[in-house]
Every structure is written in structure tokens, then in C-alpha cells.
Design an enzyme around this catalytic site. Structure first.
Site, PDB file in Angstrom:
ATOM      1  N   LEU A  75       0.848  -1.180   0.000  1.00  0.00           N
ATOM      2  CA  LEU A  75       0.000   0.000   0.000  1.00  0.00           C
ATOM      3  C   LEU A  75       0.892   1.240   0.000  1.00  0.00           C
ATOM      4  O   LEU A  75       2.099   1.143   0.227  1.00  0.00           O
ATOM      5  CB  LEU A  75      -0.901   0.000   1.238  1.00  0.00           C
ATOM      6  CG  LEU A  75      -1.888  -1.170   1.331  1.00  0.00           C
ATOM      7  CD1 LEU A  75      -2.581  -1.168   2.691  1.00  0.00           C
ATOM      8  CD2 LEU A  75      -2.917  -1.117   0.207  1.00  0.00           C
ATOM      9  N   SER A  76       0.293   2.400  -0.236  1.00  0.00           N
ATOM     10  CA  SER A  76       1.139   3.591  -0.314  1.00  0.00           C
ATOM     11  C   SER A  76       1.910   3.806   0.982  1.00  0.00           C
ATOM     12  O   SER A  76       3.051   4.245   0.959  1.00  0.00           O
ATOM     13  CB  SER A  76       0.311   4.825  -0.666  1.00  0.00           C
ATOM     14  OG  SER A  76      -0.772   4.991   0.222  1.00  0.00           O
ATOM     15  N   GLU A  77       1.283   3.511   2.133  1.00  0.00           N
ATOM     16  CA  GLU A  77       2.012   3.548   3.405  1.00  0.00           C
ATOM     17  C   GLU A  77       1.526   2.478   4.356  1.00  0.00           C
ATOM     18  O   GLU A  77       0.325   2.138   4.371  1.00  0.00           O
ATOM     19  CB  GLU A  77       1.875   4.905   4.110  1.00  0.00           C
ATOM     20  CG  GLU A  77       2.942   5.928   3.735  1.00  0.00           C
ATOM     21  CD  GLU A  77       2.571   6.660   2.471  1.00  0.00           C
ATOM     22  OE1 GLU A  77       3.486   7.234   1.841  1.00  0.00           O
ATOM     23  OE2 GLU A  77       1.384   6.659   2.114  1.00  0.00           O
ATOM     24  N   THR A  78       2.471   1.958   5.130  1.00  0.00           N
ATOM     25  CA  THR A  78       2.172   1.106   6.276  1.00  0.00           C
ATOM     26  C   THR A  78       2.704   1.815   7.515  1.00  0.00           C
ATOM     27  O   THR A  78       3.860   2.247   7.547  1.00  0.00           O
ATOM     28  CB  THR A  78       2.821  -0.273   6.136  1.00  0.00           C
ATOM     29  OG1 THR A  78       2.259  -0.940   4.999  1.00  0.00           O
ATOM     30  CG2 THR A  78       2.582  -1.123   7.375  1.00  0.00           C
ATOM     31  N   HIS A 129      -2.431  10.325   5.865  1.00  0.00           N
ATOM     32  CA  HIS A 129      -3.519   9.349   5.870  1.00  0.00           C
ATOM     33  C   HIS A 129      -3.224   8.167   6.778  1.00  0.00           C
ATOM     34  O   HIS A 129      -4.121   7.629   7.427  1.00  0.00           O
ATOM     35  CB  HIS A 129      -3.857   8.889   4.447  1.00  0.00           C
ATOM     36  CG  HIS A 129      -3.033   7.786   3.911  1.00  0.00           C
ATOM     37  ND1 HIS A 129      -1.771   7.965   3.401  1.00  0.00           N
ATOM     38  CD2 HIS A 129      -3.298   6.454   3.791  1.00  0.00           C
ATOM     39  CE1 HIS A 129      -1.284   6.801   2.995  1.00  0.00           C
ATOM     40  NE2 HIS A 129      -2.193   5.872   3.215  1.00  0.00           N
TER      41      HIS A 129
END
Length: 263
Positions: free
Chosen positions: A44-47, A73
Site C-alpha cells: 500500500l502507499s504507506e504502512t 492518511h
């Protein structure tokens, strides 16, 4: 050892909209290599990785290929999980120590409000890679410590933009924020955000981008409370309120997955 793991759609109140973030809760310090491997697995874009301390939570963010200094986010998603799971009472402030200093979040009715650093852009000369990567001559080009910031002539231009991500990845910046005034009366401005250099061609909804968008549009529109719409395929809403060297970001979130990560 197993670790609680969640996926949350942030800056939306609808499943499969907004920006998905993974939130992993650990009870001991983990190596950067392990966190990077988990983030690559989540893809995902960030974890976000969170560990409880005595007075605050330690919070770090990883894309599939790199650790980053600021993420809105995934912070919103983390606060949402702390309150939703009862780890933190809803009347208490979520306090996070991060690479960008102390960040906080509070509940405000159906919304959550985060206190982030203001990151206003300063006028900059557009590199050739930016012009070629976007395929146009911007109305305005700025730069802050993380990103290039570009105002376009219209929302239609913004929505139909098809960047050359390979060219944009050559820029010496975390990413590129593009924005314009909104044609929809419900929003003050619209935006998109591209981060090919960190493995994310287009981020669905970018909280940290609004640390630049908020002071820029507040000055342009002479308003102190604004609503932005990030016009990605998934889309998301961010309410903003600049306050000196800080910016307040409001959003919503919905949990779509609960599980356990085998460590």
C-alpha cells in the site's frame, strides 16, 4: 509472535474510497529491515508501525520501498484504530512522536482532526523534468522541504493530466503536488499527488500534501477554513485550517480489514 494488523481507508467514510493504509501495532522496537519487508508485503502507499510509549506513541511510516518523514492518511488511520479498538478512549488526544516531531489527533464529532506542521511552498524555477513529466507549462511552481508544488489553470486540466512518471521520478524531491481551484461549490480546491520516486505513482489522498495546500489556498482565497478534494480515482476529502506554523487537517476513516501478522 503475532502483531495486530489493520487496513483502513482514510479521508473517506466509504469503503474502497479514500487512501488505504496498513496499521501494525508492535509491543517492542522492530528493525527497519523488518518494517520495510512488511510494508513491501502490504504493498500500500504507506504502512504505519506504532509502539506505545509512556507519554506518546512512537509512529513510523513506510512505503513499499522506503521510509518517509511525514504521512497524513496513515496517521489518521492509526488514530482511528486506537480509538475504534479501545486502546485509547475517544475523549483522549492521540499523541505520536515521529520523524516530523510530535503530531496529535483528536475526535471532533464524526471527524478526526490532526495537528501537523505547515509546509508552505516557496516560488521555484521549474526543472525541465517537471515540465516534461507533466507535459505542460504550470501557472505556478513552488517547492517546500519535501515536494514540488504546481498550480494548474483549471480543474479539467488537473483531472485529465497523464504524467510521465519515469520523468517525474528523476526529480530530486519526494513528489509533486498539482492543484487548481475547484469548479464544485462544495470544495475550495482540488489536487492530485505523484510520488514515483518512492514507489507510488499516484497517491489516492495525501494528508501531508495538504500541509502545503492549506497555507497556499488560504492566502490565495483569503479563507481560513477550506475543504479540499483529492481527485484521484478513489477520491477523498480533507478539511484544512492553517494556524501559523501548524495546519489542522480533518478527515474520516473506515476499517476494512482486521487480522494478525505473524512476526
Amino acid at each position: 509472535m503475532n502483531y495486530p494488523l489493520y487496513i483502513v481507508d482514510a479521508f473517506t467514510n466509504e469503503k474502497f474510497k479514500g487512501n488505504p493504509a496498513a496499521v501494525c501495532i508492535v509491543d517492542e522496537p522492530k528493525s527497519e529491515r523488518w518494517m520495510q519487508q512488511v510494508a513491501a508485503e502490504m504493498n500500500l502507499s504507506e504502512t504505519a508501525f506504532i509502539e506505545q510509549g509512556a507519554e506518546h506513541y512512537e509512529l513510523r511510516w513506510f512505503t513499499p520501498i522506503a521510509e518517509i518523514d511525514l504521512c497524513g492518511h496513515a496517521t489518521l488511520a492509526t488514530a482511528h484504530i486506537l480509538w475504534e479498538t479501545g486502546r485509547l478512549p475517544q475523549h483522549e488526544t492521540a499523541r505520536f512522536m515521529t520523524k516530523s516531531g510530535l503530531l496529535t489527533a483528536v475526535h471532533k464529532g464524526d471527524w478526526m482532526e490532526m495537528n501537523f506542521p505547515s509546509e508552505p511552498p516557496e516560488a521555484a524555477v521549474a526543472p525541465e523534468e517537471l515540465i516534461q513529466g507533466l507535459g505542460l507549462i504550470p501557472r505556478y511552481v513552488g517547492r517546500n522541504r519535501m515536494d514540488y508544488f504546481v498550480e494548474l489553470d483549471s480543474e479539467d486540466t488537473l483531472r485529465t493530466l497523464r504524467p510521465d512518471f519515469g520523468m517525474l521520478a528523476r526529480l530530486s524531491a519526494r513528489g509533486i503536488i498539482v492543484t487548481s481551484r475547484s469548479t464544485n461549490a462544495a470544495y475550495d480546491f482540488v489536487s492530485r499527488a505523484f510520488f514515483p520516486g518512492t514507489g507510488i505513482d499516484e497517491d489516492p489522498v495525501t494528508g501531508s500534501a495538504h500541509c502545503a495546500l492549506a497555507p497556499y489556498w488560504a492566502k490565495r482565497l483569503r479563507k481560513q477554513e477550506l475543504t479540499g478534494y483529492q481527485a484521484s480515482e478513489r477520491g477523498g476529502i480533507v478539511k484544512v485550517r492553517p494556524d501559523g506554523e501548524r495546519v489542522y487537517l480533518q478527515g474520516q476513516a473506515v476499517t476494512i480489514l482486521r487480522g494478525q501478522l505473524e512476526g
